[in-house]
Design an enzyme around this catalytic site. Structure first.
Site, short mmCIF file in Angstrom:
data_model
loop_
_atom_site.label_atom_id
_atom_site.label_comp_id
_atom_site.label_asym_id
_atom_site.label_seq_id
_atom_site.Cartn_x
_atom_site.Cartn_y
_atom_site.Cartn_z
N HIS A 51 0.84 -1.20 0.00
CA HIS A 51 0.00 0.00 0.00
C HIS A 51 0.87 1.25 0.00
O HIS A 51 1.28 1.75 1.05
CB HIS A 51 -0.92 -0.02 1.23
CG HIS A 51 -1.95 1.05 1.23
ND1 HIS A 51 -3.11 0.96 1.96
CD2 HIS A 51 -2.01 2.25 0.60
CE1 HIS A 51 -3.83 2.06 1.78
NE2 HIS A 51 -3.17 2.87 0.96
N HIS A 223 -5.63 -0.41 5.90
CA HIS A 223 -5.33 0.44 7.07
C HIS A 223 -6.39 0.43 8.18
O HIS A 223 -6.98 1.47 8.49
CB HIS A 223 -5.03 1.87 6.63
CG HIS A 223 -5.95 2.51 5.61
ND1 HIS A 223 -7.31 2.46 5.71
CD2 HIS A 223 -5.69 3.22 4.48
CE1 HIS A 223 -7.85 3.11 4.70
NE2 HIS A 223 -6.88 3.58 3.93
N ASN A 269 -5.73 9.51 7.23
CA ASN A 269 -7.04 8.89 7.08
C ASN A 269 -6.89 7.39 6.85
O ASN A 269 -6.26 7.01 5.87
CB ASN A 269 -7.78 9.51 5.89
CG ASN A 269 -9.23 9.09 5.83
OD1 ASN A 269 -9.76 8.58 6.80
ND2 ASN A 269 -9.85 9.29 4.69
N ASP A 296 0.96 2.62 3.77
CA ASP A 296 0.09 3.70 3.27
C ASP A 296 0.93 4.95 3.03
O ASP A 296 0.51 6.08 3.37
CB ASP A 296 -1.07 3.97 4.24
CG ASP A 296 -2.14 4.88 3.61
OD1 ASP A 296 -2.03 5.20 2.41
OD2 ASP A 296 -3.07 5.27 4.33
#
Ligand code: DOR
Length: 425
Positions: A51, A223, A269, A296
């Site tokens: 990711h 996530h 987020n 992320d």
């Protein structure tokens, strides 16, 4: 040598030939071949980050495929999966082809694009999933955005099953999260910043589990940030529903109290949540309820972060610190080295159907060498990524990748490695 695919931990030599692992044995004859001396270090299957946001095409001022891959190599990653929220969105075979081709020329970590689920990531019509898979996409996700319409998500799952790829979801109910910047709780109340409730993630985790059960298609949840999400995934796994999930390093180590600094590099987020959530995430990762770690990696420019908290972009530039943060949990006794490496290599390979994630003879020589004792301080200016947006600036960290090898090629090497030794390779 630590190989979570076989559960082995031993002292050994690894012979690499023509990009593949050609031998693993206690002592391999070393004459006439370049050697990387790794005494006292961990040699592990090349780390894989499923990711990352590389921002290319379209947002090259934040990151490019070149800088993103270089940062990933420095972080110890040999393969990465990049999200589709580029400009244009990666929703066609042509954009996937562009990414793959550009990465091939870089000769760094391998890049596997994740195509969009829906056209323009608008959540309405399915993207050209077959064409993207033909060009090298390994999964689909609208990450950055959820697929709000459950019927569209159901069709995506049914369609994706023809290609044997996972559908990867950013779980967020926009109606619940809209306008929020941080976790909804005591800190958001005190700071007067609109919150994002845990339920905005959990209702979508529950929905995706129901749809995975309905369709039988593999769903991978991105996530995860809350205790409730972990409880739902445990329930799904106990029932044998085909669901996997990831957690980021920042959700494993930080809570919403980090936001009290008003430092916008903590704005992410899903948001950083409570200590109870963090504790549940760490425990679930140790137990395997959470399958893997993914960074992320979300690089942003200063102009998007050096603004009021409410206005700042969501995201943490994480690919260069992911390993050290996970190693911190190893140092604290929360994860074994074997489980940590499994969560950063073997399992990510399995989820995305990639080669690698092991040190078996005949496999591609994707190898990371880690110095678990190396102490270093994170200075944002010395980060390779264009995104300096990290909440770990100035942190003293322990543990670092010192060699990153992709198909037998060294794509990153710490300058100090092999000082006084015989490292030539
Ligand atoms: O914080 C985030 N940043 N979360 C996401 O889901 C998207 C990402 C981005 O693209 O910046």
């Amino acid at each position: 040598m630590i190989d979570p695919s076989t559960g082995t931990m031993e002292v050994a030599d690894i012979l690499v030939k023509e990009g593949r692992i050609a031998g693993v044995a206690p002592l391999i004859t070393r004459e006439g071949i370049p050697i990387i001396e790794a005494t006292g270090l961990w040699v592990v299957p090349g780390l894989i980050d499923i990711h990352v946001h590389l921002r290319d095409p379209g947002y090259e001022y934040k990151e490019t495929i070149e800088t993103g891959l270089a940062a990933a190599a420095k972080g110890g990653f040999t393969q990465v999966c990049c999200m589709a929220n580029t400009l244009p969105v990666n929703d066609t075979g042509a954009i996937t082809f562009y990414m793959v081709e550009k990465a091939r020329r870089v000769e760094g970590p391998l890049l596997h694009p994740v195509g969009a689920i829906t056209k323009g990531q608008k959540g309405e019509n399915l993207a050209e999933i077959g064409d993207m898979v033909d060009q090298g996409a390994v999964a689909v996700s609208d990450d950055g955005n959820p697929v709000m319409n459950s019927e569209v998500m159901r069709r995506a799952l049914e369609y994706a099953s023809h290609f044997d790829i996972p559908v990867v979801d950013h779980c967020e109910d926009k109606n619940l999260s809209d306008g929020g910047s941080i976790h909804e709780g005591e800190v958001s109340t005190r700071m007067g910043i609109k919150g994002i409730p845990s339920a905005s993630e959990e209702v979508m985790v529950a929905r995706d589990i129901c749809l995975a059960r309905q369709t039988g298609t593999r769903v991978h949840l991105q996530h995860l940030s809350s205790r409730g999400s972990v409880e739902l995934v445990k329930w799904a796994k106990d029932l044998g529903i085909p669901v996997t999930c990831e957690v980021t390093p920042h959700h494993l180590i930080l809570t919403h109290h980090a936001v009290e600094s008003y430092d916008t590099s903590t704005k992410v987020n899903p948001p950083l949540r409570t200590e109870e959530d963090r504790e549940a995430l760490v425990e679930a990762l140790a137990q395997g309820i959470i399958d893997c770690v993914a960074s992320d990696h979300a690089p942003h420019s200063l102009k998007e972060k050096d603004v009021e908290y409410d206005l700042a972009a969501f995201g943490i530039s994480g690919v260069e610190t992911a390993l050290a943060i996970v190693l911190k949990l190893v140092q604290e006794g929360r994860l074994t080295p074997m489980r940590a490496m499994e969560a950063m290599s073997t399992i990510p390979a399995r989820i995305m159907g990639l080669e690698g994630g092991n040190l078996k003879v005949g496999q591609p020589a994707h190898i990371t060498i880690i110095d678990p004792d190396k102490r270093w301080r994170l200075e944002p200016d010395s980060m390779v990524s264009k995104g300096k947006n990290t909440p770990f600036a100035g942190w003293d960290l322990k543990g670092k990748a010192v060699v990153t090898m992709v198909e037998g090629r060294v794509v990153w090497k710490e300058e100090t490695l092999g000082e006084g030794g015989n490292d030539e390779g």
